[in-house]
Design a protein around this motif. Structure first.
Motif, PDB file in Angstrom:
ATOM      1  N   THR A 112       0.923  -1.336   0.007  1.00 15.60           N
ATOM      2  CA  THR A 112       0.114   0.006  -0.009  1.00 15.60           C
ATOM      3  C   THR A 112       0.671   1.155  -0.111  1.00 15.60           C
ATOM      4  O   THR A 112       0.689   2.263  -0.572  1.00 15.60           O
ATOM      5  N   LEU A 113       2.054   1.187   0.687  1.00 19.68           N
ATOM      6  CA  LEU A 113       2.773   2.421   0.823  1.00 19.68           C
ATOM      7  C   LEU A 113       3.392   2.576  -0.823  1.00 19.68           C
ATOM      8  O   LEU A 113       3.861   3.736  -0.982  1.00 19.68           O
ATOM      9  N   GLN A 114       3.973   1.465  -1.264  1.00 22.39           N
ATOM     10  CA  GLN A 114       4.542   1.836  -2.623  1.00 22.39           C
ATOM     11  C   GLN A 114       3.502   2.095  -3.722  1.00 22.39           C
ATOM     12  O   GLN A 114       4.003   2.618  -4.683  1.00 22.39           O
ATOM     13  N   LYS A 115       2.097   1.666  -3.353  1.00 23.32           N
ATOM     14  CA  LYS A 115       1.054   1.990  -4.471  1.00 23.32           C
ATOM     15  C   LYS A 115       0.229   3.299  -4.060  1.00 23.32           C
ATOM     16  O   LYS A 115      -0.811   3.538  -4.436  1.00 23.32           O
ATOM     17  N   LYS A 116       0.889   4.123  -3.459  1.00 20.86           N
ATOM     18  CA  LYS A 116       0.277   5.326  -2.935  1.00 20.86           C
ATOM     19  C   LYS A 116      -0.158   6.286  -4.120  1.00 20.86           C
ATOM     20  O   LYS A 116      -1.328   6.569  -3.851  1.00 20.86           O
ATOM     21  N   ARG A 117       0.885   6.248  -5.071  1.00 16.00           N
ATOM     22  CA  ARG A 117       0.336   7.080  -6.060  1.00 16.00           C
ATOM     23  C   ARG A 117      -0.863   6.484  -6.943  1.00 16.00           C
ATOM     24  O   ARG A 117      -1.538   7.199  -7.380  1.00 16.00           O
ATOM     25  N   GLU A 118      -0.552   5.308  -7.203  1.00 18.36           N
ATOM     26  CA  GLU A 118      -1.493   4.385  -7.792  1.00 18.36           C
ATOM     27  C   GLU A 118      -3.154   4.799  -7.108  1.00 18.36           C
ATOM     28  O   GLU A 118      -4.084   4.870  -7.697  1.00 18.36           O
ATOM     29  N   ILE A 119      -3.111   4.806  -5.984  1.00 13.57           N
ATOM     30  CA  ILE A 119      -4.208   4.721  -5.253  1.00 13.57           C
ATOM     31  C   ILE A 119      -4.729   6.165  -5.211  1.00 13.57           C
ATOM     32  O   ILE A 119      -5.847   6.326  -5.553  1.00 13.57           O
ATOM     33  N   GLY A 120      -3.856   7.276  -5.146  1.00 13.77           N
ATOM     34  CA  GLY A 120      -4.239   8.698  -5.483  1.00 13.77           C
ATOM     35  C   GLY A 120      -4.992   8.714  -6.919  1.00 13.77           C
ATOM     36  O   GLY A 120      -5.867   9.434  -7.128  1.00 13.77           O
ATOM     37  N   VAL A 121      -4.581   7.975  -7.742  1.00 13.39           N
ATOM     38  CA  VAL A 121      -5.150   8.023  -9.338  1.00 13.39           C
ATOM     39  C   VAL A 121      -6.253   7.635  -9.238  1.00 13.39           C
ATOM     40  O   VAL A 121      -7.536   7.972  -9.905  1.00 13.39           O
ATOM     41  N   MET A 122      -6.318   6.448  -8.697  1.00 10.18           N
ATOM     42  CA  MET A 122      -7.669   5.591  -8.579  1.00 10.18           C
ATOM     43  C   MET A 122      -8.812   6.524  -7.943  1.00 10.18           C
ATOM     44  O   MET A 122     -10.082   6.630  -8.307  1.00 10.18           O
ATOM     45  N   LYS A 123      -8.465   7.160  -6.667  1.00  8.31           N
ATOM     46  CA  LYS A 123      -9.445   7.885  -6.220  1.00  8.31           C
ATOM     47  C   LYS A 123      -9.904   9.393  -6.965  1.00  8.31           C
ATOM     48  O   LYS A 123     -10.910   9.956  -7.000  1.00  8.31           O
ATOM     49  N   ALA A 124      -8.786   9.724  -7.689  1.00  3.31           N
ATOM     50  CA  ALA A 124      -8.930  11.106  -8.671  1.00  3.31           C
ATOM     51  C   ALA A 124     -10.025  10.621  -9.704  1.00  3.31           C
ATOM     52  O   ALA A 124     -10.733  11.508 -10.370  1.00  3.31           O
ATOM     53  N   LEU A 125     -10.062   9.529 -10.008  1.00  2.00           N
ATOM     54  CA  LEU A 125     -10.936   8.811 -11.357  1.00  2.00           C
ATOM     55  C   LEU A 125     -12.136   8.623 -10.677  1.00  2.00           C
ATOM     56  O   LEU A 125     -13.032   8.239 -11.461  1.00  2.00           O
ATOM     57  N   GLY A 126     -12.319   8.541  -9.477  1.00  2.00           N
ATOM     58  CA  GLY A 126     -13.661   8.469  -8.814  1.00  2.00           C
ATOM     59  C   GLY A 126     -13.882   7.044  -7.863  1.00  2.00           C
ATOM     60  O   GLY A 126     -15.189   6.648  -7.720  1.00  2.00           O
ATOM     61  N   ALA A 127     -12.835   6.552  -7.741  1.00  2.00           N
ATOM     62  CA  ALA A 127     -12.865   5.224  -7.126  1.00  2.00           C
ATOM     63  C   ALA A 127     -13.319   5.451  -5.605  1.00  2.00           C
ATOM     64  O   ALA A 127     -12.819   6.578  -5.153  1.00  2.00           O
ATOM     65  N   THR A 128     -14.087   4.725  -4.940  1.00  2.00           N
ATOM     66  CA  THR A 128     -14.779   4.875  -3.726  1.00  2.00           C
ATOM     67  C   THR A 128     -13.596   4.298  -2.852  1.00  2.00           C
ATOM     68  O   THR A 128     -13.044   3.348  -3.286  1.00  2.00           O
ATOM     69  N   PRO A 129     -13.861   4.552  -1.355  1.00  2.00           N
ATOM     70  CA  PRO A 129     -12.705   3.754  -0.448  1.00  2.00           C
ATOM     71  C   PRO A 129     -13.025   2.487  -0.505  1.00  2.00           C
ATOM     72  O   PRO A 129     -12.047   1.461  -0.354  1.00  2.00           O
ATOM     73  N   ALA A 130     -14.585   2.092  -0.599  1.00  2.00           N
ATOM     74  CA  ALA A 130     -14.636   0.515  -0.599  1.00  2.00           C
ATOM     75  C   ALA A 130     -13.911  -0.221  -1.574  1.00  2.00           C
ATOM     76  O   ALA A 130     -13.730  -1.331  -1.464  1.00  2.00           O
ATOM     77  N   GLN A 131     -14.009   0.407  -2.893  1.00  2.00           N
ATOM     78  CA  GLN A 131     -13.591  -0.174  -4.112  1.00  2.00           C
ATOM     79  C   GLN A 131     -11.962  -0.364  -3.734  1.00  2.00           C
ATOM     80  O   GLN A 131     -11.208  -1.226  -4.144  1.00  2.00           O
ATOM     81  N   VAL A 132     -11.285   0.816  -3.257  1.00  2.00           N
ATOM     82  CA  VAL A 132      -9.660   0.616  -3.128  1.00  2.00           C
ATOM     83  C   VAL A 132      -9.483  -0.381  -2.092  1.00  2.00           C
ATOM     84  O   VAL A 132      -8.446  -1.160  -2.458  1.00  2.00           O
ATOM     85  N   THR A 133     -10.152  -0.570  -1.171  1.00  2.00           N
ATOM     86  CA  THR A 133     -10.106  -1.552  -0.074  1.00  2.00           C
ATOM     87  C   THR A 133     -10.109  -2.918  -0.640  1.00  2.00           C
ATOM     88  O   THR A 133      -9.330  -4.014  -0.484  1.00  2.00           O
ATOM     89  N   ASN A 134     -11.227  -3.084  -1.642  1.00  2.00           N
ATOM     90  CA  ASN A 134     -11.340  -4.335  -2.146  1.00  2.00           C
ATOM     91  C   ASN A 134     -10.331  -4.861  -3.019  1.00  2.00           C
ATOM     92  O   ASN A 134     -10.085  -5.988  -3.174  1.00  2.00           O
ATOM     93  N   VAL A 135      -9.695  -3.849  -3.596  1.00  2.00           N
ATOM     94  CA  VAL A 135      -8.546  -4.287  -4.568  1.00  2.00           C
ATOM     95  C   VAL A 135      -7.325  -4.774  -4.030  1.00  2.00           C
ATOM     96  O   VAL A 135      -6.691  -5.933  -4.205  1.00  2.00           O
ATOM     97  N   PHE A 136      -6.960  -4.273  -2.660  1.00  2.00           N
ATOM     98  CA  PHE A 136      -5.907  -4.730  -1.907  1.00  2.00           C
ATOM     99  C   PHE A 136      -6.361  -6.065  -0.949  1.00  2.00           C
ATOM    100  O   PHE A 136      -5.435  -6.821  -0.668  1.00  2.00           O
ATOM    101  N   ALA A 137      -7.501  -5.841  -0.539  1.00  2.00           N
ATOM    102  CA  ALA A 137      -7.872  -7.041   0.090  1.00  2.00           C
ATOM    103  C   ALA A 137      -7.863  -8.479  -0.593  1.00  2.00           C
ATOM    104  O   ALA A 137      -8.122  -9.256  -0.219  1.00  2.00           O
ATOM    105  N   PHE A 138      -8.222  -8.104  -1.852  1.00  2.00           N
ATOM    106  CA  PHE A 138      -8.529  -9.139  -2.937  1.00  2.00           C
ATOM    107  C   PHE A 138      -7.171 -10.049  -3.007  1.00  2.00           C
ATOM    108  O   PHE A 138      -7.108 -11.231  -3.117  1.00  2.00           O
TER     109      PHE A 138
END
Length: 227
Positions: A109-135
């Motif tokens: 998650t620390l290494q993918k911090k920028r990718e997380i920011g891009v996902m959230k900037a494109l409209g990803a919800t916290p639940a969707q981001v959580t599911n990506v890493f939890a999967f």
């Protein structure tokens, strides 16, 4: 005519000889003395019940009924203690594996911090981001549980060969002189296998959920600031 090996913990196959010859071998001569009478059951777990209900009342005065488990109670207690200690050791190994998965997911998650920011900037919800890493944790837990069950069954099915190889190298973790048998006995219980594997899978999935939840709460603006 032959040599018979008698083990005090695990006797060999039955040796049938005339009573007078057995008395002579035991050193009691022809006095008619008998040390004991043994009763073998198909189900050893019924020994206490059969002893209390059938054998005990039928014995003459002066005879003391005792099961094999009672005669070697200290041996059984030692083996039971070893089983408890082995369970605790394996439980700690499982906890270490769970913490390792959690640490790896925190690193990801620390290494993918920028990718997380891009996902959230494109409209990803916290639940969707959580599911990506939890999967990812779910996949690791599922594959790990399958590999653990498969490798354990392979080891059990080839336990005799593995013990023989270890003995040939001078290392015998389960000494024949102590346990009274060439190969350590085992019992494959499908219910225990399923419960342990499912429990390990659930714990691994939960270990990945905590860092995934932290990643979903990352501020998108701060993550994109250094892009």
């Amino acid at each position: 005519a032959a040599i018979y090996r008698a083990d005090r913990f695990a006797p060999g196959p039955p040796l049938l000889v005339p009573l007078h010859l057995a008395q002579e071998l035991a050193g009691v001569g022809a006095s008619g003395a008998v040390n004991g009478v043994a009763l073998r059951l198909k189900d050893p777990y019924l020994a206490s019940e059969v002893l209390a209900q059938e054998v005990g009342p039928a014995l003459p005065v002066g005879w003391r009924p005792v099961t094999w488990m009672q005669a070697y109670e200290q041996q059984f207690a030692l083996i039971s203690m070893q089983k408890v200690m082995m369970t605790l050791a394996l439980s700690f190994i499982m906890l270490i594996a769970i913490f390792s998965i959690s640490a790896v997911m925190f690193t990801v998650t620390l290494q993918k911090k920028r990718e997380i920011g891009v996902m959230k900037a494109l409209g990803a919800t916290p639940a969707q981001v959580t599911n990506v890493f939890a999967f990812q944790g779910v996949i690791v837990g599922f594959v790990g549980a399958l590999l653990g069950v498969g490798m354990s069954l392979i080891v059990l099915c080839n336990l005799g060969y593995i013990q023989g190889a270890l003995r040939s190298m001078g290392f015998d973790p389960f000494s024949q002189s102590f346990y009274g048998m060439d190969t350590l006995p085992y019992q494959i219980n499908p219910i225990e296998i399923m419960s342990v594997s499912i429990g390990a899978f659930i714990l691994c999935a939960l270990a990945a959920y905590a860092p995934a939840y932290v990643a979903s709460r990352t501020d998108a603006a701060k993550s994109l600031r250094n892009l």
